[in-house]
Design a protein around this motif. Structure first.
Motif, mmCIF file in Angstrom:
data_model
loop_
_atom_site.group_PDB
_atom_site.id
_atom_site.type_symbol
_atom_site.label_atom_id
_atom_site.label_comp_id
_atom_site.label_asym_id
_atom_site.label_seq_id
_atom_site.Cartn_x
_atom_site.Cartn_y
_atom_site.Cartn_z
ATOM 1 N N TYR A 1 6.260 0.554 -10.401
ATOM 2 C CA TYR A 1 6.316 0.204 -8.979
ATOM 3 C C TYR A 1 5.084 -0.579 -8.535
ATOM 4 O O TYR A 1 5.191 -1.548 -7.773
ATOM 5 C CB TYR A 1 6.455 1.479 -8.144
ATOM 6 C CG TYR A 1 6.526 1.218 -6.654
ATOM 7 C CD1 TYR A 1 7.695 0.738 -6.073
ATOM 8 C CD2 TYR A 1 5.423 1.455 -5.851
ATOM 9 C CE1 TYR A 1 7.757 0.500 -4.708
ATOM 10 C CE2 TYR A 1 5.469 1.218 -4.487
ATOM 11 C CZ TYR A 1 6.641 0.736 -3.922
ATOM 12 O OH TYR A 1 6.705 0.492 -2.571
ATOM 13 N N SER B 1 7.211 5.502 -13.915
ATOM 14 C CA SER B 1 7.848 4.973 -12.707
ATOM 15 C C SER B 1 6.803 4.502 -11.701
ATOM 16 O O SER B 1 7.003 3.496 -11.004
ATOM 17 C CB SER B 1 8.745 6.043 -12.075
ATOM 18 O OG SER B 1 7.994 7.201 -11.733
ATOM 19 N N ILE B 2 5.694 5.220 -11.611
ATOM 20 C CA ILE B 2 4.606 4.819 -10.703
ATOM 21 C C ILE B 2 4.018 3.493 -11.158
ATOM 22 O O ILE B 2 3.783 2.583 -10.352
ATOM 23 C CB ILE B 2 3.505 5.898 -10.656
ATOM 24 C CG1 ILE B 2 4.082 7.229 -10.185
ATOM 25 C CG2 ILE B 2 2.365 5.470 -9.754
ATOM 26 C CD1 ILE B 2 3.093 8.382 -10.225
ATOM 27 N N MET C 1 -0.471 3.921 -2.003
ATOM 28 C CA MET C 1 -0.396 4.864 -3.113
ATOM 29 C C MET C 1 -0.797 6.262 -2.649
ATOM 30 O O MET C 1 -1.824 6.451 -2.005
ATOM 31 C CB MET C 1 -1.308 4.412 -4.255
ATOM 32 C CG MET C 1 -1.245 5.316 -5.482
ATOM 33 S SD MET C 1 -2.332 4.766 -6.818
ATOM 34 C CE MET C 1 -1.525 3.237 -7.301
ATOM 35 N N ALA D 1 -0.083 10.183 -6.879
ATOM 36 C CA ALA D 1 0.075 9.052 -7.794
ATOM 37 C C ALA D 1 -1.279 8.591 -8.315
ATOM 38 O O ALA D 1 -1.436 8.309 -9.514
ATOM 39 C CB ALA D 1 0.785 7.898 -7.088
ATOM 40 N N VAL E 1 4.114 9.001 -15.752
ATOM 41 C CA VAL E 1 3.690 8.084 -14.672
ATOM 42 C C VAL E 1 4.336 6.708 -14.818
ATOM 43 O O VAL E 1 3.949 5.764 -14.124
ATOM 44 C CB VAL E 1 2.151 7.932 -14.637
ATOM 45 C CG1 VAL E 1 1.481 9.266 -14.370
ATOM 46 C CG2 VAL E 1 1.629 7.317 -15.935
#
Length: 395
Positions: free
Chosen positions: A192, A188-189, A5, A9, A186
């Motif tokens: 993932y 999409s973070i 990370m 992020a 955030v």
């Protein structure tokens, strides 16, 4: 994945989780200097407005417990979106309320939405951060958690006196929208790094409940009652301090900020006292708080003059010991299991907020002068806490 990370992020997620965690505290503390103004606006009694703190905390605690349990079995990111939307809806009800019943219902809805943000963000933090990242993130959130409710009354005073009382609640609405925007930014973070839902959560939690339920309830109740003392002060302070001594809203907000700094000082001492275990520090600080509360109550009911200095001195010292005890109680609770830490975090929050609701509600029910009601309520809460505390044994 956790170790790959980026710093961007990590801090983006931490900022988002921080906003989600402090929404509830800010929405409660920000309008406390205007209890009397709201009572006049709704042609109601101050005690009814004071009870808005208690009804919020009941909803907040139930929501935090329920969402903490449920989030282990569902998509946490979607769950957070729903929680923020509910909080925003409740804030709109509060801002547009034209009578006390609508105001109180709005506060309940706010609590139901706000509790989701605390539990679910903690669960996500544990899943997506490495051990070092988790420690850093929680430390930053805890700082905001302590400071936000202290700054909120001052911010509320500035907004309320400049733009009107309703503007205070629209400011909280903007914070809710900011939380929603941050979560979108955030998403999409989170998608993932968030792992799939575990299949073993239910069995692990059942084993934990069967083996340690009595200990969990005892620690939770003992620490929750101490948290109730904090909300005794938050609820009755406008009547006890502003009305009795004629302080301005700004000065009252500053005194409230000093109380929070006392709480922070106690938490800092907790970090420094490495020679004592969390269990020992929790017991000692609880005992000191009980002795102090009894002494304060005896002073008040003996007929001695309870001046502003003596009231604030008691509050600041009490907040110091509570600041020392509370992190210890969380450490004790989370120490019972690693695999069910999300459930334990939700359970801890539930007991803390239930104790806060008890403190906020009881102090409004006592038909006494504000200082007498405060001293009696805090004395009862601290004695009950220490009585439970001394039945506990190290685990």
């Amino acid at each position: 994945m956790k170790h790959n990370m980026s710093r961007y992020a990590f801090y983006s997620l931490t900022v988002t989780f921080t906003i989600l965690s402090v929404l509830g505290q800010v929405s409660t503390s920000i309008y406390s200097p205007f209890f009397f103004d709201l009572a006049t606006m709704y042609d109601s009694q101050v005690s009814i407005i004071e009870q808005s703190v208690a009804v919020f905390l009941v909803a907040f605690s139930l929501s935090q417990l329920t969402s903490g349990i449920v989030c282990d079995y569902v998509n946490k990111q979607k769950f957070l979106f729903y929680g923020i939307i509910v909080f925003i809806a409740g804030t709109l009800m509060v801002a547009l309320a034209d009578e006390e019943s609508t105001f109180l219902i709005g506060r309940v809805v706010q609590g139901l939405g706000g509790g989701v943000g605390v539990s679910v963000s903690r669960g996500l933090s544990r899943q997506i951060f490495s051990e070092k990242q988790l420690n850093t993130s929680l430390s930053l959130i805890n700082i905001a958690f302590a400071i936000a409710p202290a700054i909120a009354p001052l911010v509320g005073t500035i907004i309320g006196e400049s733009l009107g009382i309703s503007a205070i609640f629209y400011f909280v609405l903007v914070m809710g929208l900011l939380a929603l925007f941050s979560l979108f930014s955030v998403s999409s973070i989170l998608s993932y790094f968030t792992p799939p839902v575990s299949d073993n959560v239910y069995s692990n939690t059942l084993v934990l409940i069967k083996s340690t339920i009595v200990k969990l309830v005892s620690v939770g109740m003992a620490s929750g009652l101490l948290y109730g003392i904090v909300f005794c002060f938050i609820t009755i302070a406008p009547s006890m301090v502003m009305q009795q001594f004629g302080l301005s809203k700004t000065l009252f907000s500053i005194y409230s900020l000093l109380a929070t700094l006392s709480f922070v000082a106690g938490s800092v001492l907790n970090i420094r006292l490495t020679s004592l275990s969390p269990f020992q520090k929790f017991r000692v600080s609880s005992f000191c708080l009980a002795a102090l509360s009894v002494l304060f109550a005896l002073t008040v009911f003996s007929g001695s003059q309870s001046g502003l200095v003596s009231i604030l001195a008691y509050c600041y010292i009490a907040f110091f010991f509570i600041g020392l005890a509370m992190p210890c109680s969380v450490t004790i609770m989370l120490g019972y299991s690693e695999t069910s830490a999300g459930f334990l975090a939700a359970l801890t929050g539930f007991f803390h907020l239930t104790g806060a609701a008890i403190g906020a509600y009881v102090v409004t029910l006592l038909t006494l002068e504000p200082t007498e009601a405060f001293s009696l309520a805090t004395c009862a809460l601290s004695i009950a806490s220490i009585a439970i505390c001394f039945t506990l044994k190290k685990h």
